[in-house]
Design a protein around this motif. Structure first.
Motif, PDB file in Angstrom:
ATOM      1  N   VAL A 100       0.842  -1.201   0.000  1.00 48.04           N
ATOM      2  CA  VAL A 100       0.000   0.000   0.000  1.00 48.04           C
ATOM      3  C   VAL A 100       0.875   1.248   0.000  1.00 48.04           C
ATOM      4  O   VAL A 100       0.644   2.191  -0.766  1.00 48.04           O
ATOM      5  CB  VAL A 100      -0.959   0.009   1.219  1.00 48.04           C
ATOM      6  CG1 VAL A 100      -1.606   1.369   1.402  1.00 48.04           C
ATOM      7  CG2 VAL A 100      -2.015  -1.074   1.064  1.00 48.04           C
ATOM      8  N   GLU A 101       1.898   1.252   0.851  1.00 47.62           N
ATOM      9  CA  GLU A 101       2.787   2.412   0.926  1.00 47.62           C
ATOM     10  C   GLU A 101       3.514   2.637  -0.393  1.00 47.62           C
ATOM     11  O   GLU A 101       3.676   3.769  -0.841  1.00 47.62           O
ATOM     12  CB  GLU A 101       3.790   2.242   2.073  1.00 47.62           C
ATOM     13  CG  GLU A 101       3.129   2.357   3.437  1.00 47.62           C
ATOM     14  CD  GLU A 101       4.034   1.925   4.574  1.00 47.62           C
ATOM     15  OE1 GLU A 101       5.096   1.299   4.324  1.00 47.62           O
ATOM     16  OE2 GLU A 101       3.682   2.196   5.731  1.00 47.62           O
ATOM     17  N   GLU A 102       3.937   1.546  -1.039  1.00 51.71           N
ATOM     18  CA  GLU A 102       4.621   1.660  -2.327  1.00 51.71           C
ATOM     19  C   GLU A 102       3.669   2.242  -3.377  1.00 51.71           C
ATOM     20  O   GLU A 102       4.038   3.127  -4.141  1.00 51.71           O
ATOM     21  CB  GLU A 102       5.143   0.295  -2.781  1.00 51.71           C
ATOM     22  CG  GLU A 102       5.804   0.299  -4.141  1.00 51.71           C
ATOM     23  CD  GLU A 102       7.042   1.185  -4.226  1.00 51.71           C
ATOM     24  OE1 GLU A 102       7.314   1.699  -5.326  1.00 51.71           O
ATOM     25  OE2 GLU A 102       7.725   1.385  -3.198  1.00 51.71           O
ATOM     26  N   ARG A 103       2.438   1.763  -3.392  1.00 53.58           N
ATOM     27  CA  ARG A 103       1.451   2.278  -4.350  1.00 53.58           C
ATOM     28  C   ARG A 103       1.137   3.744  -4.086  1.00 53.58           C
ATOM     29  O   ARG A 103       0.941   4.511  -5.025  1.00 53.58           O
ATOM     30  CB  ARG A 103       0.188   1.437  -4.320  1.00 53.58           C
ATOM     31  CG  ARG A 103       0.399   0.082  -4.942  1.00 53.58           C
ATOM     32  CD  ARG A 103      -0.842  -0.720  -5.018  1.00 53.58           C
ATOM     33  NE  ARG A 103      -0.542  -2.020  -5.595  1.00 53.58           N
ATOM     34  CZ  ARG A 103      -1.356  -3.041  -5.522  1.00 53.58           C
ATOM     35  NH1 ARG A 103      -2.511  -2.925  -4.905  1.00 53.58           N
ATOM     36  NH2 ARG A 103      -1.019  -4.190  -6.071  1.00 53.58           N
ATOM     37  N   GLU A 104       1.069   4.132  -2.808  1.00 54.48           N
ATOM     38  CA  GLU A 104       0.831   5.544  -2.485  1.00 54.48           C
ATOM     39  C   GLU A 104       1.979   6.409  -2.999  1.00 54.48           C
ATOM     40  O   GLU A 104       1.754   7.488  -3.526  1.00 54.48           O
ATOM     41  CB  GLU A 104       0.659   5.741  -0.980  1.00 54.48           C
ATOM     42  CG  GLU A 104      -0.713   5.359  -0.474  1.00 54.48           C
ATOM     43  CD  GLU A 104      -0.906   5.662   1.003  1.00 54.48           C
ATOM     44  OE1 GLU A 104       0.081   5.967   1.708  1.00 54.48           O
ATOM     45  OE2 GLU A 104      -2.054   5.573   1.457  1.00 54.48           O
ATOM     46  N   ARG A 105       3.221   5.924  -2.842  1.00 56.37           N
ATOM     47  CA  ARG A 105       4.376   6.673  -3.348  1.00 56.37           C
ATOM     48  C   ARG A 105       4.291   6.802  -4.869  1.00 56.37           C
ATOM     49  O   ARG A 105       4.545   7.871  -5.421  1.00 56.37           O
ATOM     50  CB  ARG A 105       5.692   5.984  -2.952  1.00 56.37           C
ATOM     51  CG  ARG A 105       6.105   6.267  -1.520  1.00 56.37           C
ATOM     52  CD  ARG A 105       7.525   5.803  -1.243  1.00 56.37           C
ATOM     53  NE  ARG A 105       7.677   4.355  -1.278  1.00 56.37           N
ATOM     54  CZ  ARG A 105       7.450   3.537  -0.263  1.00 56.37           C
ATOM     55  NH1 ARG A 105       7.064   4.028   0.890  1.00 56.37           N
ATOM     56  NH2 ARG A 105       7.609   2.239  -0.385  1.00 56.37           N
ATOM     57  N   GLU A 106       3.944   5.694  -5.540  1.00 55.32           N
ATOM     58  CA  GLU A 106       3.815   5.730  -7.001  1.00 55.32           C
ATOM     59  C   GLU A 106       2.730   6.713  -7.418  1.00 55.32           C
ATOM     60  O   GLU A 106       2.912   7.471  -8.376  1.00 55.32           O
ATOM     61  CB  GLU A 106       3.498   4.336  -7.543  1.00 55.32           C
ATOM     62  CG  GLU A 106       4.653   3.366  -7.463  1.00 55.32           C
ATOM     63  CD  GLU A 106       4.258   1.947  -7.857  1.00 55.32           C
ATOM     64  OE1 GLU A 106       3.094   1.729  -8.302  1.00 55.32           O
ATOM     65  OE2 GLU A 106       5.103   1.060  -7.718  1.00 55.32           O
ATOM     66  N   LEU A 107       1.609   6.689  -6.724  1.00 55.75           N
ATOM     67  CA  LEU A 107       0.508   7.601  -7.039  1.00 55.75           C
ATOM     68  C   LEU A 107       0.946   9.051  -6.857  1.00 55.75           C
ATOM     69  O   LEU A 107       0.670   9.892  -7.714  1.00 55.75           O
ATOM     70  CB  LEU A 107      -0.703   7.299  -6.158  1.00 55.75           C
ATOM     71  CG  LEU A 107      -1.919   8.203  -6.354  1.00 55.75           C
ATOM     72  CD1 LEU A 107      -2.448   8.088  -7.781  1.00 55.75           C
ATOM     73  CD2 LEU A 107      -2.998   7.861  -5.352  1.00 55.75           C
ATOM     74  N   GLU A 108       1.651   9.341  -5.770  1.00 57.06           N
ATOM     75  CA  GLU A 108       2.122  10.702  -5.535  1.00 57.06           C
ATOM     76  C   GLU A 108       3.089  11.138  -6.634  1.00 57.06           C
ATOM     77  O   GLU A 108       3.045  12.285  -7.085  1.00 57.06           O
ATOM     78  CB  GLU A 108       2.787  10.812  -4.155  1.00 57.06           C
ATOM     79  CG  GLU A 108       1.772  10.782  -3.033  1.00 57.06           C
ATOM     80  CD  GLU A 108       2.394  10.831  -1.648  1.00 57.06           C
ATOM     81  OE1 GLU A 108       3.604  11.124  -1.536  1.00 57.06           O
ATOM     82  OE2 GLU A 108       1.670  10.580  -0.680  1.00 57.06           O
ATOM     83  N   GLU A 109       3.953  10.220  -7.095  1.00 58.35           N
ATOM     84  CA  GLU A 109       4.873  10.550  -8.181  1.00 58.35           C
ATOM     85  C   GLU A 109       4.107  10.856  -9.468  1.00 58.35           C
ATOM     86  O   GLU A 109       4.424  11.819 -10.168  1.00 58.35           O
ATOM     87  CB  GLU A 109       5.852   9.393  -8.428  1.00 58.35           C
ATOM     88  CG  GLU A 109       6.922   9.262  -7.363  1.00 58.35           C
ATOM     89  CD  GLU A 109       7.800   8.041  -7.562  1.00 58.35           C
ATOM     90  OE1 GLU A 109       7.870   7.507  -8.701  1.00 58.35           O
ATOM     91  OE2 GLU A 109       8.425   7.610  -6.574  1.00 58.35           O
ATOM     92  N   ARG A 110       3.095  10.061  -9.763  1.00 55.68           N
ATOM     93  CA  ARG A 110       2.306  10.290 -10.982  1.00 55.68           C
ATOM     94  C   ARG A 110       1.542  11.605 -10.900  1.00 55.68           C
ATOM     95  O   ARG A 110       1.403  12.307 -11.898  1.00 55.68           O
ATOM     96  CB  ARG A 110       1.353   9.122 -11.223  1.00 55.68           C
ATOM     97  CG  ARG A 110       2.074   7.886 -11.675  1.00 55.68           C
ATOM     98  CD  ARG A 110       1.152   6.781 -12.029  1.00 55.68           C
ATOM     99  NE  ARG A 110       1.897   5.640 -12.527  1.00 55.68           N
ATOM    100  CZ  ARG A 110       1.332   4.507 -12.855  1.00 55.68           C
ATOM    101  NH1 ARG A 110       0.030   4.356 -12.750  1.00 55.68           N
ATOM    102  NH2 ARG A 110       2.067   3.518 -13.293  1.00 55.68           N
TER     103      ARG A 110
END
Length: 148
Positions: A100-110
């Motif tokens: 979940v944390e990794e996906r949140e980081r990816e989402l923030e980058e996008r």
């Protein structure tokens, strides 16, 4: 109304509370009030987490009802619920949280990439409008010269 953080590492609950509260109350209260209320709630949660012996790496889910009265957020602390999933007992949940944390980081980058694109598009659009105005002015001055 109700604030719910979803699953979050105990070390990151305060940031999540603030983000969720801003989202839930957008347009209903002043941002200054959201910051104040989040700080108040986070202090109460911190005390509860210490009482429960929660470690930073444990996962928690926090829910608390609240109301808005005359532009002020009022917490219903009797309804405050903190679910604790200890890393030592819940390795599967801990792995899921890492995802979940990794996906949140990816989402923030996008989101940052999209914001940059929007800014670039805005800048390009303004440049195109300037060029268009220049062309119009040149065309008008050519027409005037031709009429002379």
């Amino acid at each position: 109304m109700r604030l719910s953080t979803g699953f979050v590492r105990a070390s990151g609950y305060a940031h999540k509370v603030r983000r969720v509260l801003f989202a839930v109350t957008r347009g209903k209260v002043e941002p200054k009030e959201v910051v104040r209320a989040a700080g108040e709630l986070n202090q109460r949660i911190f005390e509860k987490l210490r009482e429960l012996g929660v470690e930073k790496s444990d996962v928690v889910r926090i829910t608390v009802p609240f109301s808005i009265k005359e532009g002020t957020i009022e917490w219903d602390y009797d309804g405050l619920e903190i679910e604790v999933y200890r890393k030592s007992e819940e390795e599967n949940l801990a792995r899921a949280m890492e995802e979940v944390e990794e996906r949140e980081r990816e989402l923030e980058e996008r989101i940052k990439e999209l914001e940059e694109l929007v800014l670039n598009l805005r800048e390009t659009s303004e440049q195109m409008l300037e060029k268009l105005e220049e062309l119009k002015q040149e065309h008008t001055s050519l027409r005037l010269r031709a009429e002379e």
